[in-house]
Structure formats: structure tokens, C-alpha cells
Enzyme design. Structure first.
Site, PDB file in Angstrom:
ATOM      1  N   ARG A 325       0.027  -2.378   8.869  1.00 34.13           N
ATOM      2  CA  ARG A 325       1.245  -2.317   8.053  1.00 34.13           C
ATOM      3  C   ARG A 325       1.875  -0.923   8.100  1.00 34.13           C
ATOM      4  O   ARG A 325       3.097  -0.788   7.964  1.00 34.13           O
ATOM      5  CB  ARG A 325       0.958  -2.743   6.616  1.00 34.13           C
ATOM      6  CG  ARG A 325       2.225  -2.963   5.795  1.00 34.13           C
ATOM      7  CD  ARG A 325       1.926  -3.627   4.459  1.00 34.13           C
ATOM      8  NE  ARG A 325       1.767  -5.069   4.565  1.00 34.13           N
ATOM      9  CZ  ARG A 325       2.744  -5.943   4.347  1.00 34.13           C
ATOM     10  NH1 ARG A 325       3.965  -5.525   4.042  1.00 34.13           N
ATOM     11  NH2 ARG A 325       2.511  -7.238   4.421  1.00 34.13           N
ATOM     12  N   GLU A 728       5.123  -4.106  -4.616  1.00 32.13           N
ATOM     13  CA  GLU A 728       4.861  -2.899  -3.834  1.00 32.13           C
ATOM     14  C   GLU A 728       6.089  -2.083  -3.439  1.00 32.13           C
ATOM     15  O   GLU A 728       6.022  -0.848  -3.408  1.00 32.13           O
ATOM     16  CB  GLU A 728       4.096  -3.285  -2.560  1.00 32.13           C
ATOM     17  CG  GLU A 728       2.701  -3.782  -2.833  1.00 32.13           C
ATOM     18  CD  GLU A 728       2.074  -4.394  -1.585  1.00 32.13           C
ATOM     19  OE1 GLU A 728       1.083  -3.833  -1.096  1.00 32.13           O
ATOM     20  OE2 GLU A 728       2.587  -5.427  -1.104  1.00 32.13           O
TER      21      GLU A 728
END
Length: 779
Positions: A325, A728
Site C-alpha cells: 500500500r 484512514e
């Protein structure tokens, strides 16, 4: 039988969804009555488990263990070592490299060697200190440089590559390069790691666990005990914070509690001391980032070469997904025509780093913003101009991993609106004027974007289940695979179910996540908790509602268009019934009023091996403008003002979403300014308590703090009520603070790129200031 009306076509005004309703546990939170695991009533005879470790040993082979004094201490019932594990000595997520209890060697400072089981927690803690453990030391590998030299990795290198970055660099008018460090972060959840295991009949085990992934705890405990998964039930009603630190890291403590319960036949609870918690558990991955960027005379990027060297710790844990990621977000919001983005997953003799809110994305995005700032400094242009010049657009909208950025217009519009509402250009003039007449205090200003991909990049995790019951009194039982850690997931899902049935929220009973109700769930992570679980619950409620409509159509000889649910009633033409009356009638007619809903995110096609496909269902966008003042004599810094505009699609609950945005920003701000992790040269964590590790406090919040939700057209993808994830992405809004600090430091020597590492503590700011001043003098 008449076909039921498709509930998705109903256009009645929404009563619960998109309303700023209070968190379901809000009153209990503020009054201190919300029960967490340590508040649960303990069964008579409950024992307490404390992990024991070699406090004088850092890394090495275990020569001898003498636990005689531990065993003979007051109140001690049992002392467990790896030899007492009936199943597999592993609590990893999947790579088999995380021992529950050390076996033959110490892999990092703080690794658990044994577990003391005693009548009281104090007795267990005192006994654990009496262990005599001899270790033959091995020089520890601690830093990225140590791991590079030793060629130790937890996973192979990985990269995204597009075009020819070598050719692009040659063709670029200017090439810049640099290296900087991005620190890790301690989760510092208010409720530490805790679990309570209660033996059940026929070898079963009930585990109350503070985890974001109950199914993984179920699997792990079963594996450690050597029993089938079906004999283990994991349950969690709420966590006092998680932030990723309870996604995989909760496995070990649940396993120790279950192991002790298995060995003694009594309920057993483990609750880590805060120091032990910080020493023994993983953090956000820290990185060294080496970057090179080629650009033209205007600042438009031509080619990028980035290498992320991650300190992963002694085992894999979740380093595969975290580091992937990081690469997925190394573009931030910018188009790279030619690029090589590489990742090295380095093995060190430190605690295994793990998931943390943003899951590697914040590190990748910060590196991109660092390059943008460098280009701005060298070209003499404003950083915001350079950012907008390199934004994805209609012609340049392909990411380095091949996924198109379809909503680039939303990003442009959001940043334009924030630029105006924050009065960016006028304040830029004010900052410039301030710095011109102040030799000691310097101001900095930055406006940075957020583009964050929503979905698990491991395809199989993008699924969820929910169990919904409608009772004959018109009340609803709701259960799903998501976990509540304060983020408001339970409340949002309850709002969705109440909306579907047309009942008031007091009719919906929210129940603890339990693996015996909804099996094989994924973790509550990747900002996908609501997307997945609310949709599964909606589908379950729709199925039950559809059965009722079909039943009523047949009973009243009407079409589905004549039937309406709302205000705890069911209207059938000109007749009105309570939902309880309808439920009773349906029950008497033998209509099933229970359903297990299931949802799998569509369109996810990512293939990691070939580096092709679509890893994200959609992107969430945001922007933040931050103004700071630094003291160049001390390195102290204050955040004067922050303006945030964030895209949550059509919010399910604006109040909860605003809270998530504010909290996420502050947590990111702490990561980038005050939260510094320090290990000594022997691998011992020295910042393992609030006295030495500084999270943000109320006094650190900007006095002028403006947060707004972006008013757009909603999510173009068919998410739950066209909302977008919010867990997030707000963390990365804090990049604006770091970039503003960098801007303030850069004002000391125009044209020179500061060597500022994250976190930008006073010490780091002073180091960068002195370096710039020395370069200014030598020039």
C-alpha cells in the site's frame, strides 16, 4: 404470489441515514459505564496471566531457563512455556513465523518467553520478575542499513514500473534527488491488549478479545490449542481504540489466555501493562526513502524513481500488505509519466511492525509531497502551483499500477474550494511578509491533497456477512462481522437497518461481534468496515422485508407499491399496522424472519504477481491547509490554523464522520511532529511510556481548526447510500503540517531544500535549520 417491490427503488425521505446521530455508546463513553473486557464480570476462580520475558537479553540463543522461583511464588497456579502448547506455536497472520512463546532463542527485546498464571494479576507480575534466563547474545540487526548490509529480508523486493524512468530522467530539464526518514508510530490505544478465555464443554473455548479481526483470533486460538475452529468462539463488543494495532497483534494475547484456560480449566485473563504493551507489540513501519525526480522548467514531473526501505521487524506480520500500500500511494495525487517505485521489506531484530491507520499509505504519500516541495523550492514557484500542475486530469489519469483515476474532477474541485475558503493566497503573502521582518520566528504554509484507495488489496478480504432477525414484537437483532473500536461502525450499520425496516433506532438491538453468528469474516480495517458490513446488513434486512411484502401482497390482494414501512408501522393502502402485528402474522404464516446477508465488493481484479488490475473500488479525496510558526532558536513549533475539506460522498452520519476526520488528522499530526520512537544500540525500546513518548494533547490542537465535509454528488460507485469511507484517509491530511514546517524552514535559505526528517520534533527542526544556515553561509 406477487413479486416483492425492490427496496432499492424506494425513494421515500430518509429518516435515519445521513443524519448526525449520536454514537450508540456515546453516553456510556462519557459516563464511563461502557463495559470493556476488563469490566466484564469475572467467573468465580478467574486466573490472571502475565507474560514473562528476558529483561536483560536483547537477541540471542537461550542457554538456560530457570523458572523455579517463579513457580513457587505466592498465588502462582501454573507457568507455561512453549513446551506446554498442545497445537502449533504460532500466532502469525499466515506466514508461520510468530511464536506465541519463544522457543530456543530471543528474536527481539521484549519477546515473551513464558507466561505466569496466578490467582491475582499482582501476584503474576511479581512472580514473572523472578525468572532466570541466560542468553548467548547475537549482535542485533536494528536499522535499515544493518539489514541491507546483512541482506536480511522478511519478504522479496517488489516494485511498480511504468515506461522508462531512465529515459525520462535523461529527458528531464532538471533532476533532483534526496533521502529522508519517516518514523514509526505507537498505536497508544486507551485500552491496552487484553483477552479473557473461558473454557466451555467438550473442549470448547470462548474468548473475549480486544481485536479488529475476531475470525483470525478464532483460527489462531484453535491452531495453538490443536482443536477445530468450530470449538473456539471469539467475541468482541467494543475496543478502546485499535488503529490497526489490534488487527493481527491481538492474536498472541488471546492465545495466551486460551492456553492458560486450557491448562488450568479455569477462566483466564491477560491484560498487558502499558510498558510491556509498548515494548512487545508492533508499530507503524518506519522507512528510509531514497527518491529522484526529473521535471521540466515549469515543475511538471517527467520521471520518478523511489525506493522505500521498510524496517519490518523480526517477522512478516502484515508487512506484505502494508508495504504494497505504500507503493500504491507513492503517487499521492500526481501523475508520473515514467516511474520506478520499489519496496524493500527488511528484517530487523526488533518487534514486528504491523498495521497502523493508513496501512503504509501515509508513508508513500508523504514521500510524494516531499518531492513536490523540493521541485517548488528549486523552481521558485509556490508548492500549491506545483501540486496542481501535476494533478491527475482527463489526459493524465493512469496510476503507476495501471488503475485510472476516474474522479479526478472531484479532487480538482475540492482543492479549488479549499484554496478559496482557506484564503490561501492572501495568507501566503502574509507569511512572506512575516518572514521578511522576523529573524527568529518563521511561518510556513502548505495546502496538500489526499487521494486514498478504498478496498483491501488482498482480494479475498473484500467480503462481509451480517445476521439480522426480526422478532414478533417488531424489534430487530443485528449482528455482523465488523468490530467497534470507537469509530461508530455499529451506529452506522444500525442506522442502515433501521432505515430498511422503517423502525426507530431503539428497536434495533446491536450485539457483539461473534464468530458463532457470522463466520469467516475479514478484519475491520482498510477503511472498509462500513462499506462491507453495512451493505451485508442492508441486504439481509431487504431479504426479510421482501418476504414480508410478498406475504402481505398475497394476504391483502394488493401490489407491492401499496405497502410502505415507516415509523414502526406498515401501511397497506388505507390500513395501518404496527410492524409487530405484521411480524406476528408472518410468523403464524410460517414466514422466515431471519437472514444471513452477504456482500462482496464488486470489480476488484488486482493480481499482485502480474501487477495488473483494479485494486481499489474507488478513491476518497480530501485536502488540508496548515499554517505553522517555528522558533529557529529552539526548534519549537506551533500550529496556528488548519482548514480541512474532506470527501465522504453522501455521509451516512455527518457527526461521526466529522469526528473521524478531526481525530485522524490529529493522530497524523502527532505521527509527524511529536511521536518519536527511539531504540538504543542494543535494540531496546526507550520510549515505552507516556513519560517519553509524546502523543498529541488538547493543547496541541490548532486554536483555529476548521473542518468541513465536501458537498459533492456522492460516490459514483454503488456503495452503501453512496457514502465513502472515512477511517484512514484523514490521517494523511496531516501531511499539510509537515509540509508547512518544511516551508518555514526553507524560508531561511531560499532555493535550498531542507533536510527535515519525520517526525519534525524540535530536535529535527533545529537540525534542519542549522544545516540550512551552514549551507547558506558556505554558499
Amino acid at each position: 404470489m406477487t413479486a416483492p417491490l425492490d427496496p432499492s427503488k424506494v425513494t421515500a425521505p430518509l429518516k435515519h441515514v445521513r443524519k448526525p446521530l449520536a454514537h450508540d455508546s456515546a453516553e456510556m463513553h462519557v459516563t464511563g459505564t461502557a463495559p470493556y473486557i476488563d469490566d466484564l464480570t469475572e467467573a468465580v476462580g478467574t486466573l490472571h496471566v502475565v507474560p514473562g520475558w528476558a529483561r536483560s537479553a536483547v537477541r540471542g540463543k537461550i542457554s538456560s531457563i530457570d523458572l523455579t522461583e517463579v513457580s513457587s511464588s505466592d498465588g502462582v497456579v501454573a507457568v507455561l512455556t512453549s513446551e506446554d502448547i498442545p497445537g502449533t506455536n504460532d500466532c502469525s497472520s499466515g506466514f508461520g513465523d510468530d511464536p506465541v512463546l519463544a522457543d530456543g532463542e530471543i528474536l527481539f527485546y521484549g519477546q515473551v518467553v513464558f507466561a505466569v498464571v496466578a490467582e491475582t494479576r499482582d501476584q503474576a507480575r511479581k512472580a514473572a520478575l523472578k525468572a532466570k534466563i541466560e542468553v548467548a547474545p547475537i549482535p542485533p540487526i536494528l536499522t535499515q542499513e544493518d539489514a541491507e548490509a546483512a541482506e536480511t529480508m522478511v519478504l522479496p523486493d517488489y516494485q511498480f514500473r511504468r515506461g522508462s524512468p531512465e529515459t525520462g530522467m535523461t529527458a528531464a530539464e532538471e533532476v533532483l534527488s534526496g533521502s529522508f526518514r519517516i518514523g514509526g508510530q505507537e498505536h497508544f490505544y486507551l485500552e491496552g491488549q487484553i483477552a479473557m478465555a473461558v473454557p466451555q464443554e467438550a473442549g470448547g473455548m470462548l474468548v473475549h478479545t480486544s481485536t479488529q479481526h475476531p475470525t483470525e483470533v478464532q483460527h489462531t486460538v484453535a491452531k495453538v490449542l490443536g482443536v477445530p475452529d468450530a470449538l473456539v468462539t471469539a467475541e468482541v463488543r467494543r475496543m478502546g481504540g485499535g488503529f490497526g494495532g489490534k488487527e493481527s497483534q491481538a492474536n498472541q494475547w488471546a492465545s495466551l489466555a486460551a492456553l492458560a484456560a486450557h491448562a488450568t480449566g479455569r477462566a483466564c485473563k491477560v491484560r498487558l501493562d502499558r510498558d510491556d504493551d509498548m515494548i512487545m507489540t508492533g508499530k507503524r513501519h518506519d522507512f528510509r526513502v531514497d527518491w529522484t525526480v526529473g521535471h521540466d522548467g515549469t515543475g511538471k514531473i517527467r520521471a520518478v524513481d523511489m525506493e522505500f526501505l521498510a524496517r519490518c521487524g523480526y517477522s512478516v506480520d502484515l508487512s506484505l500488505g502494508v508495504n504494497d500500500r505504500t507503493l500504491f500511494h507513492a503517487d499521492s495525487s500526481y501523475f508520473y509519466p515514467d516511474s520506478a517505485i520499489r519496496s524493500r521489506r527488511l528484517k530487523t531484530d526488533t518487534c514486528s511492525n504491523t498495521a497502523f491507520r493508513g496501512f503504509g499509505g501515509p508513508q508513500g504519500m508523504l514521500a510524494a509531497e516531499r518531492m513536490i516541495d523540493a521541485i517548488a523550492i528549486k523552481t521558485g514557484r509556490d508548492p500549491l502551483d506545483i501540486r496542481k500542475l501535476n494533478f491527475y486530469d482527463g489526459e493524465r489519469n493512469l496510476t503507476p499500477y495501471g488503475m485510472p483515476v476516474e474522479e479526478y474532477a472531484v479532487m480538482h474541485d475540492l482543492i479549488d474550494k479549499l484554496e478559496e475558503s482557506s484564503d490561501y493566497w492572501s495568507r501566503r503573502d502574509d507569511v512572506r511578509d512575516f518572514n521578511a521582518v522576523n529573524a527568529v520566528l518563521k511561518k510556513g504554509l502548505a495546502l496538500t491533497p489526499v487521494k486514498f484507495g478504498i478496498s483491501f488489496t488482498l482480494k479475498h478480504l473484500n467480503q462481509a456477512g451480517a445476521l439480522v432477525h426480526l422478532y414478533t414484537d417488531g424489534s430487530v437483532h443485528l449482528n455482523h462481522g465488523g468490530t467497534e473500536m470507537g469509530q461508530g461502525l455499529y451506529q452506522k450499520v444500525a442506522q442502515v437497518v433501521a432505515e430498511e425496516f422503517g423502525v426507530t433506532l431503539d428497536k434495533v438491538r446491536i450485539t457483539a461481534t461473534n464468530t458463532s453468528k457470522v463466520p469467516n469474516t475479514g478484519p475491520t480495517a482498510a477503511s472498509s468496515g462500513t462499506d462491507l458490513n453495512a451493505m451485508a446488513a442492508k441486504l439481509a434486512a431487504q431479504e426479510i422485508k421482501g418476504r414480508l411484502i410478498s406475504f402481505l401482497c398475497e394476504r391483502h390482494q394488493c401490489g407491492p407499491e401499496a405497502i410502505h414501512f415507516g415509523d414502526n408501522k406498515v401501511l397497506i393502502g388505507d390500513q395501518s399496522f404496527t410492524l409487530a402485528e405484521v411480524a406476528k402474522q408472518a410468523h403464524m404464516a410460517r414466514i422466515q424472519m431471519s437472514h444471513a446477508g452477504f456482500y462482496a465488493t464488486p470489480g476488484i481484479t488486482w493480481d499482485r504477481e502480474s501487477v495488473t488490475g483494479r485494486p481499489f473500488y474507488y478513491f476518497a479525496f480530501g485536502g488540508a491547509c496548515a499554517e505553522v510558526t517555528i522558533d529557529t532558536m529552539t526548534g519549537e513549533m506551533t500550529i496556528d490554523r488548519v482548514d480541512i475539506l474532506h470527501d465522504v460522498g453522501h455521509s451516512l452520519n455527518p457527526a461521526i464522520d466529522l469526528g473521524q476526520i478531526e481525530g485522524g488528522f490529529v493522530q497524523g499530526m502527532g505521527w509527524l511532529t511529536t511521536e518519536e520512537l527511539v531504540w538504543d544500540d542494543k535494540g531496546r525500546l526507550r520510549t515505552h511510556a507516556p513519560s517519553t513518548y509524546k502523543i498529541p494533547t488538547a493543547s496541541d490542537i490548532p486554536e483555529d481548526f476548521n473542518v468541513s465535509l465536501y458537498n459533492g454528488n456522492g460516490n459514483p460507485q454503488e456503495t452503501i447510500y453512496r457514502s465513502k469511507a472515512v477511517g484512514e484517509p484523514p490521517v494523511m491530511l496531516a501531511n499539510a503540517v509537515f509540509c508547512a514546517i518544511n516551508d518555514a524552514v526553507a524560508s531561511i535559505a531560499p532555493g535550498q531544500i531542507p533536510n527535515l526528517d519525520a517526525p519534525a520534533t524540535p530536535e529535527a527542526i533545529m537540525k534542519a535549520v542549522r544545516d540550512l544556515r551552514s549551507r547558506k553561509v558556505s554558499a
